[in-house]
Design a protein around this motif. Structure first.
Motif, mmCIF file in Angstrom:
data_model
loop_
_atom_site.group_PDB
_atom_site.id
_atom_site.type_symbol
_atom_site.label_atom_id
_atom_site.label_comp_id
_atom_site.label_asym_id
_atom_site.label_seq_id
_atom_site.Cartn_x
_atom_site.Cartn_y
_atom_site.Cartn_z
ATOM 1 N N ASN A 61 0.823 -1.215 0.106
ATOM 2 C CA ASN A 61 0.046 -0.008 -0.030
ATOM 3 C C ASN A 61 0.676 1.167 -0.004
ATOM 4 O O ASN A 61 0.274 2.198 -0.160
ATOM 5 N N SER A 85 -1.868 -5.128 0.706
ATOM 6 C CA SER A 85 -3.245 -4.432 0.320
ATOM 7 C C SER A 85 -4.373 -5.525 0.636
ATOM 8 O O SER A 85 -4.033 -6.641 0.554
ATOM 9 N N LYS A 135 -7.586 4.925 -6.017
ATOM 10 C CA LYS A 135 -6.390 5.478 -5.907
ATOM 11 C C LYS A 135 -5.843 6.014 -7.134
ATOM 12 O O LYS A 135 -5.809 5.668 -8.370
#
Length: 411
Positions: free
Chosen positions: A21, A130, A74
């Motif tokens: 992440n 993640s 994202k």
């Protein structure tokens, strides 16, 4: 079939980076890239209104629910010496900022990286890995308790050599300690250190090994004259005007290992992680449930601190079935917020113990099926067991198992 393989080959470099992440979709120079994933699910609890670490507590009169567990978007951009990452989470509860950080490095090498902003705490394996790639629906109870929402605000230096020592990654970060979406409530900063070793393609490129160790050195400010320490027979209250503005230790240490073997039947993976240390908490009460009493604070605690010595771990096992898209999942985790006490002593003789000291274990099992490279179905059941105590509500095991069916789309 050929088209699917081409898609996987094209996207695989992005997937490798996105599993961490604290990274953009790719460190190769690129203009704005948009990635993300959506997790929608149905859940059935064993009884209504339970406290749960499977996506949050159930409403008072509900044992079934549909929900958006995660809706991540994202956005990132990278050039030859820097990158920026911005991620939000949109669910039925609203929109929250998840990541917002800048990274930069020497243009000639990515070995030394500096990160600043809101990012995942660099502790252990599961915190940084993640949720869009994790095989299991949720992280273990111990990590959700100690590091809720995984993120914190601060700065980090990472070292990952690109030469003969490329198997090594070292990270050190200074963070507020108050966690995701929270203001720092004292002037002290928490320090996190992480060391990772990763060896791929051993034993005829069939064996993959990773392991590491982590340390967290922090504190929690006391806002009252009282705090409780455990003596062997219960908690005693320490009262002193000087305890106001005193900082209680928040120290963790951890170790983790990941093994993958690519055999003729399919990929076999075993992942395990242990964490122990000292966690400041509060007493469970009519206003604060047992699980919440040992959760890390996002705001200055207004009640007396309890100093607990804890331990916890998880074991994740996955087995690909005959090299198909079907994978069997089995997990076991334990969180003991007070590993110095016998559970039967909790709630007896006015020893100031509460539901915040109860040990929980969870056995999870199910399967995931990759419908296509972007779409995944997960069916999973969690059998949650609390140790029996002398507290009236916890003399027996709570009926708090949770069954989850999740559909995830990733782009």
């Amino acid at each position: 079939m050929k088209k699917t393989l081409l898609i996987l080959v094209f996207l695989s470099p992005l997937f490798v980076n996105a599993q961490n992440n604290n990274a953009p979709s790719s460190y190769d120079a690129h203009e704005i890239a948009i990635t993300g994933y959506l997790q929608t699910q149905y859940q059935k609890a064993q009884s209504a209104g339970i406290n749960s670490f499977s996506g949050g507590d159930f409403s008072k009169n509900s044992s079934e629910r549909f929900m958006i567990r995660r809706g991540r978007l994202k956005i990132d951009r990278a050039d030859k010496y820097s990158s920026i990452v911005f991620q939000i989470d949109a669910t039925q509860n609203g929109v929250q900022l998840m990541d917002a950080f800048i990274q930069f490095h020497d243009p000639s090498s990515k070995a030394l990286m500096f990160t600043a902003g809101l990012f995942n705490r660099p502790f252990g394996y599961s915190i940084v890995y993640s949720s869009g790639y994790r095989d299991f629906p949720e992280r273990a109870r111990v990590f959700q308790t100690l590091m809720p929402r995984e993120r914190d605000l601060g700065a980090m230096i990472s070292y990952h050599p690109q030469t003969i020592f490329k198997f090594l990654t070292a990270e050190i970060a200074a963070v507020n300690g108050s966690g995701h979406s929270a203001r720092d409530y004292d002037s002290k900063k928490d320090i996190i250190g992480n060391l990772v070793f990763k060896f791929d393609s051993l034993y005829n490129q069939k064996l993959h090994i990773g392991f590491g160790g982590s340390i967290y050195k922090g504190s929690v400010r006391s806002d009252t004259e009282n705090y409780f320490t455990y003596t062997g027979s219960g908690y005693i209250k320490n009262t002193d005007p000087n305890n106001v503005n005193w900082n209680a230790k928040r120290d963790y240490y951890g170790a983790n290992v990941q093994l993958q073997y690519d055999n003729t039947f399919g990929k076999t993976m075993l992942k395990a992680e242990y964490i122990g240390g000292t966690q400041p908490g509060v007493a469970a009460s009519s206003l604060i449930s047992g699980p919440v009493s040992s959760t890390s604070f996002a705001a200055q605690p207004a009640t007396d601190l309890y100093l607990r010595t804890f331990s916890g771990y998880y074991i994740w096992f996955t087995q690909q079935i005959a090299k198909t898209r079907l994978t069997a999942l089995v997990a076991y985790d334990i969180y003991d917020p007070n590993n110095k006490i016998n559970e039967r002593e909790i709630g007896v003789n006015n020893n100031n113990t509460t539901a915040g000291d109860i040990k929980f274990s969870t056995l999870g099992y199910g399967f995931s099926y990759g419908i296509n490279p972007r779409l995944k179905l997960t069916v999973y059941n969690e059998h949650v067991v609390n140790d029996r105590t002398s507290l009236p509500q916890y003399t027996d095991d709570l009926k708090d198992d949770v069954f989850t069916t999740r559909l995830q789309y990733r782009w």
